[in-house]
Design a protein around this motif. Structure first.
Motif, PDB file in Angstrom:
ATOM      1  N   GLU A  92      73.153  79.065  41.014  1.00 49.74           N
ATOM      2  CA  GLU A  92      72.950  78.849  42.441  1.00 49.74           C
ATOM      3  C   GLU A  92      72.888  77.354  42.695  1.00 49.74           C
ATOM      4  O   GLU A  92      72.124  76.640  42.052  1.00 49.74           O
ATOM      5  CB  GLU A  92      71.655  79.520  42.900  1.00 49.74           C
ATOM      6  CG  GLU A  92      71.315  79.290  44.365  1.00 49.74           C
ATOM      7  CD  GLU A  92      70.020  79.988  44.767  1.00 49.74           C
ATOM      8  OE1 GLU A  92      69.840  81.155  44.374  1.00 49.74           O
ATOM      9  OE2 GLU A  92      69.189  79.349  45.433  1.00 49.74           O
ATOM     10  N   ASP A  94      71.785  74.413  45.019  1.00 51.74           N
ATOM     11  CA  ASP A  94      70.791  74.228  46.075  1.00 51.74           C
ATOM     12  C   ASP A  94      71.019  72.977  46.912  1.00 51.74           C
ATOM     13  O   ASP A  94      70.288  72.732  47.857  1.00 51.74           O
ATOM     14  CB  ASP A  94      69.388  74.175  45.461  1.00 51.74           C
ATOM     15  CG  ASP A  94      68.949  75.522  44.925  1.00 51.74           C
ATOM     16  OD1 ASP A  94      69.256  76.539  45.572  1.00 51.74           O
ATOM     17  OD2 ASP A  94      68.327  75.573  43.856  1.00 51.74           O
ATOM     18  N   GLY A  95      72.007  72.195  46.571  1.00 52.12           N
ATOM     19  CA  GLY A  95      72.310  71.027  47.376  1.00 52.12           C
ATOM     20  C   GLY A  95      73.169  70.038  46.610  1.00 52.12           C
ATOM     21  O   GLY A  95      73.060  69.911  45.390  1.00 52.12           O
ATOM     22  N   LEU A 107      70.993  72.381  41.022  1.00 51.13           N
ATOM     23  CA  LEU A 107      71.435  73.754  40.769  1.00 51.13           C
ATOM     24  C   LEU A 107      70.406  74.514  39.944  1.00 51.13           C
ATOM     25  O   LEU A 107      69.614  73.940  39.215  1.00 51.13           O
ATOM     26  CB  LEU A 107      72.808  73.771  40.089  1.00 51.13           C
ATOM     27  CG  LEU A 107      73.062  72.943  38.837  1.00 51.13           C
ATOM     28  CD1 LEU A 107      72.546  73.669  37.607  1.00 51.13           C
ATOM     29  CD2 LEU A 107      74.549  72.671  38.692  1.00 51.13           C
ATOM     30  N   ASP A 156      61.953  80.934  45.006  1.00 46.28           N
ATOM     31  CA  ASP A 156      63.151  80.114  44.919  1.00 46.28           C
ATOM     32  C   ASP A 156      62.771  78.641  44.967  1.00 46.28           C
ATOM     33  O   ASP A 156      61.638  78.285  45.295  1.00 46.28           O
ATOM     34  CB  ASP A 156      64.077  80.438  46.093  1.00 46.28           C
ATOM     35  CG  ASP A 156      65.542  80.265  45.733  1.00 46.28           C
ATOM     36  OD1 ASP A 156      65.831  79.610  44.714  1.00 46.28           O
ATOM     37  OD2 ASP A 156      66.395  80.777  46.486  1.00 46.28           O
ATOM     38  N   TYR A 158      63.915  74.893  46.750  1.00 48.53           N
ATOM     39  CA  TYR A 158      64.572  74.378  47.945  1.00 48.53           C
ATOM     40  C   TYR A 158      64.573  72.851  47.880  1.00 48.53           C
ATOM     41  O   TYR A 158      63.605  72.241  47.422  1.00 48.53           O
ATOM     42  CB  TYR A 158      63.858  74.853  49.207  1.00 48.53           C
ATOM     43  CG  TYR A 158      63.754  76.357  49.289  1.00 48.53           C
ATOM     44  CD1 TYR A 158      64.775  77.120  49.829  1.00 48.53           C
ATOM     45  CD2 TYR A 158      62.633  77.016  48.790  1.00 48.53           C
ATOM     46  CE1 TYR A 158      64.694  78.503  49.878  1.00 48.53           C
ATOM     47  CE2 TYR A 158      62.540  78.400  48.832  1.00 48.53           C
ATOM     48  CZ  TYR A 158      63.571  79.140  49.385  1.00 48.53           C
ATOM     49  OH  TYR A 158      63.478  80.503  49.417  1.00 48.53           O
ATOM     50  N   ARG A 417      73.199  75.472  56.160  1.00 45.32           N
ATOM     51  CA  ARG A 417      73.138  75.619  54.702  1.00 45.32           C
ATOM     52  C   ARG A 417      74.420  75.118  54.055  1.00 45.32           C
ATOM     53  O   ARG A 417      74.391  74.488  52.995  1.00 45.32           O
ATOM     54  CB  ARG A 417      72.870  77.080  54.330  1.00 45.32           C
ATOM     55  CG  ARG A 417      71.501  77.592  54.763  1.00 45.32           C
ATOM     56  CD  ARG A 417      71.237  78.976  54.205  1.00 45.32           C
ATOM     57  NE  ARG A 417      72.153  79.974  54.717  1.00 45.32           N
ATOM     58  CZ  ARG A 417      71.973  80.657  55.841  1.00 45.32           C
ATOM     59  NH1 ARG A 417      70.905  80.434  56.581  1.00 45.32           N
ATOM     60  NH2 ARG A 417      72.860  81.563  56.234  1.00 45.32           N
ATOM     61  N   ARG A 418      75.553  75.396  54.678  1.00 50.43           N
ATOM     62  CA  ARG A 418      76.828  74.967  54.120  1.00 50.43           C
ATOM     63  C   ARG A 418      76.934  73.445  54.108  1.00 50.43           C
ATOM     64  O   ARG A 418      77.487  72.858  53.168  1.00 50.43           O
ATOM     65  CB  ARG A 418      77.986  75.571  54.918  1.00 50.43           C
ATOM     66  CG  ARG A 418      79.338  75.321  54.294  1.00 50.43           C
ATOM     67  CD  ARG A 418      80.428  76.124  54.974  1.00 50.43           C
ATOM     68  NE  ARG A 418      80.861  75.527  56.229  1.00 50.43           N
ATOM     69  CZ  ARG A 418      81.833  76.012  56.985  1.00 50.43           C
ATOM     70  NH1 ARG A 418      82.448  77.135  56.630  1.00 50.43           N
ATOM     71  NH2 ARG A 418      82.189  75.430  58.108  1.00 50.43           N
ATOM     72  N   LYS A 420      74.681  71.347  53.544  1.00 51.46           N
ATOM     73  CA  LYS A 420      73.909  70.802  52.425  1.00 51.46           C
ATOM     74  C   LYS A 420      74.557  71.094  51.070  1.00 51.46           C
ATOM     75  O   LYS A 420      74.081  70.609  50.045  1.00 51.46           O
ATOM     76  CB  LYS A 420      72.489  71.370  52.448  1.00 51.46           C
ATOM     77  CG  LYS A 420      71.711  70.951  53.704  1.00 51.46           C
ATOM     78  CD  LYS A 420      70.234  71.225  53.576  1.00 51.46           C
ATOM     79  CE  LYS A 420      69.907  72.685  53.561  1.00 51.46           C
ATOM     80  NZ  LYS A 420      68.444  72.922  53.546  1.00 51.46           N
ATOM     81  N   GLN A 422      74.963  74.247  49.788  1.00 51.42           N
ATOM     82  CA  GLN A 422      74.360  75.394  49.118  1.00 51.42           C
ATOM     83  C   GLN A 422      75.425  76.455  48.838  1.00 51.42           C
ATOM     84  O   GLN A 422      76.298  76.715  49.661  1.00 51.42           O
ATOM     85  CB  GLN A 422      73.243  75.979  49.987  1.00 51.42           C
ATOM     86  CG  GLN A 422      72.051  75.054  50.145  1.00 51.42           C
ATOM     87  CD  GLN A 422      70.928  75.701  50.949  1.00 51.42           C
ATOM     88  OE1 GLN A 422      71.046  76.819  51.429  1.00 51.42           O
ATOM     89  NE2 GLN A 422      69.835  74.986  51.100  1.00 51.42           N
ATOM     90  N   TRP A 423      75.322  77.069  47.660  1.00 54.53           N
ATOM     91  CA  TRP A 423      76.308  78.084  47.287  1.00 54.53           C
ATOM     92  C   TRP A 423      75.737  78.976  46.193  1.00 54.53           C
ATOM     93  O   TRP A 423      74.981  78.529  45.340  1.00 54.53           O
ATOM     94  CB  TRP A 423      77.589  77.415  46.769  1.00 54.53           C
ATOM     95  CG  TRP A 423      78.662  78.406  46.414  1.00 54.53           C
ATOM     96  CD1 TRP A 423      78.996  78.834  45.164  1.00 54.53           C
ATOM     97  CD2 TRP A 423      79.532  79.095  47.312  1.00 54.53           C
ATOM     98  NE1 TRP A 423      80.032  79.745  45.234  1.00 54.53           N
ATOM     99  CE2 TRP A 423      80.377  79.928  46.541  1.00 54.53           C
ATOM    100  CE3 TRP A 423      79.667  79.085  48.703  1.00 54.53           C
ATOM    101  CZ2 TRP A 423      81.346  80.728  47.114  1.00 54.53           C
ATOM    102  CZ3 TRP A 423      80.635  79.899  49.276  1.00 54.53           C
ATOM    103  CH2 TRP A 423      81.468  80.695  48.481  1.00 54.53           C
TER     104      TRP A 423
END
Length: 539
Positions: A92, A94-95, A107, A156, A158, A417-418, A420, A422-423
């Motif tokens: 994941e 995160d930025g 990540l 999670d 952030y 979110r996109r 930053k 995030q994926w």
């Protein structure tokens, strides 16, 4: 695989219609193969370099660096001693930020069911890995979730970065049911970092009242060494009259934590938030959305805008947001017979405190077994743009027709979110992974404002009506369109033809407003052949 070949070519394009505005200059890299399965992100750096990152499930993280003349100067594949570059399927992101003239990737990966957060720092000219660190570890994810009013207790990491400096913060939330020996006061940790990646603060975040043992993360923003955190404190109801959740706005500096509860938010459902700091007025602007009418035939979303003092957290006022001006525009210009019902996707703030809200009409649906992610879908339809002055008064509202179908479920604030980077690698079917090409980009420049998205052009031509449109679900016939202030349609990359088209990976894009420069990943389709380019657009 090496994706980039050196060399660039300049392509200056005229608008499709005759406009008096200056012509945007488009510069393309040499063509390279369409990126394979994975994730792509481009960053425009302050040193005039451009970083193109491709997270490939087989090859790992491939970095290509371009200089100020948009020529490739370095290509590298990131190797790591801390995380598994071959396990991107279970990674994941995160930025991805520029911090202190470096490219910094945050990540997560699981280690024996425990999420670990890693920080990768890349050189801003060579793209080589400068340092890597493990920033934290959470308890196992093998626990029972806590859900209150459709708000999940977060489990999670952030990350948030100051938009005006290179300070940033990490919040670690340990969700799930508390066991008998566990105290709620240790479950949320906030770490602050300076531009040189040194930890300058660490705080334990909890409400003094033990009545709210769980927290749902909503948003976080950073102003230098100050962190502002928005959560939904949660508790299990014992009585229908109990308050099960409520919004808390908190300020964190070093080890000092202040809280402000917002009583009017009691028992809101499925909450989402976006908070911004306004340096000129030293105020916080908080946008909240909550679901209404869940389980009924008329579900909806309520929106509230709140203004708070950044020092004391005292709330000046809060106000409901209505979309009357967007609805009026849609009824006059787009043949709407009812109201526009979009949800916020991102909040843009200006130095004077004025606000631009980006909205999108989204609906969630299932095409089969509700437990299979690939059967869950989101309609990403008509765009709404609303502007408010510094007092919160709505000044204007416009709308733009768009119909798209994304695979998977996407909540409000998707564009935020996109932006930053995030994926999550949750869709393992490449043919269906169209989400990075969907939704839209909104650009504010000195020469005007622009909306960019991909669509089937034949359903946008004059004379057609909304009910004639076919939703964009596959990219076979997609093309990128750009609309200016006057609502005129422009083709930035060339006029589409029967066997030739252009569409862009919006999820990889970046924009520097002060320079009026936009960069994206362009896919050119000629018959059955597809090639890719990095495209820089100077507005």
């Amino acid at each position: 695989m090496r994706y980039i070949r050196q060399g660039t070519r300049l392509l200056a394009l005229l608008f499709a219609s005759q406009l008096s505005a200056q012509v945007p200059q488009v510069q393309l890299s040499n063509s390279f193969p369409e990126p394979g399965d994975g994730f792509d992100k481009i960053l425009l750096l302050d040193n005039s370099y451009t970083a193109y990152l491709h997270f490939d499930k087989k090859a790992g993280i491939i970095v290509n660096m371009y200089d100020a003349q948009h020529k490739v100067t370095a290509t590298d594949t990131v190797t790591s001693k801390l995380f598994d570059v071959n396990a991107l399927n279970d990674t994941e992101i995160d930025g991805i930020y520029e911090i202190n003239n470096q490219v910094v990737i945050f990540l997560q990966q699981l280690e024996k069911f425990k999420p670990r957060l890693y920080r990768l720092v890349l050189d801003g000219k060579t793209g080589q890995l400068v340092r890597e660190d493990q920033l934290g570890e959470l308890p196992t994810i093998q626990h029972r979730d806590v859900v209150v009013q459709d708000n999940y207790a977060s489990h999670d990491f952030y990350v948030a970065k100051d938009p005006h400096s290179s300070y940033y913060a990490v919040a670690a939330f340990a969700g799930g049911e508390l066991d008998r020996k566990e105290a709620p006061g240790e479950r949320v940790q906030v770490y602050q970092y300076s531009p040189d990646h040194q930890q300058i603060g660490h705080s334990t975040y909890y409400l003094p009242a033990a009545d709210f043992p769980y927290h749902s993360f909503l948003d976080m923003t950073v102003h230098k060494d100050q962190v502002y955190l928005v959560t939904a404190p949660l508790r299990i109801r014992r009585n229908v009259k109990d308050t099960a959740c409520m919004i808390a706005v908190s300020s964190i500096h070093d080890t000092v934590v202040k809280h402000q509860l917002l009583p009017y938010t009691a028992n809101m459902q499925d909450i989402h938030a976006n908070i911004r700091y306004i340096p000129a007025s030293q105020k916080l602007v908080l946008l909240l959305t909550s679901a209404t009418g869940k389980g009924t035939k008329t579900p909806g979303v309520d929106m509230v805008l709140s203004y708070l003092d950044a020092s004391t957290l005292e709330e000046y006022r809060h106000q409901p947001l209505t979309l009357d001006k967007i609805s009026a525009y849609a009824q006059q210009q787009m043949k709407y017979t009812g109201a526009y019902s979009g949800v916020p996707q991102r909040m843009l703030t200006n130095e004077d405190g004025s606000i631009t809200l980006l909205l999108e009409n989204i609906t969630l649906f299932s095409s089969g077994n509700a437990n299979a992610w690939n059967n869950m879908h989101t309609n990403m339809n008509d765009i709404g743009i609303m502007t408010l002055d510094s007092a919160g008064t709505v000044q204007s509202g416009i709308a733009q027709i768009k119909m798209q179908v994304a695979n998977g479920l996407y909540d409000p604030m998707f564009l935020y979110r996109r932006m930053k980077g995030q994926w999550m690698f949750r869709n393992r079917i490449q043919a269906l992974n169209t989400t990075p090409f969907l939704s839209f980009d909104y650009l504010t420049t000195e020469r005007g404002k622009y909306i960019i998205f991909n669509d089937y052009l034949q359903y946008l031509d004059p004379g057609g009506v909304y009910t004639d449109k076919k939703p964009l679900r596959y990219l076979t016939e997609a093309n990128t369109v750009c609309y200016n202030n006057a609502g005129e349609r422009l083709f930035l990359f060339g006029t589409p033809e029967t066997f030739k088209g252009f569409y862009t990976m919006l999820g990889a894009s970046d924009f520097k407003q002060d320079k009026g420069q936009y960069v994206t990943l362009l896919i050119t389709r000629k018959g059955e052949t597809k090639t890719a380019n990095i495209a820089w657009v100077q507005f």
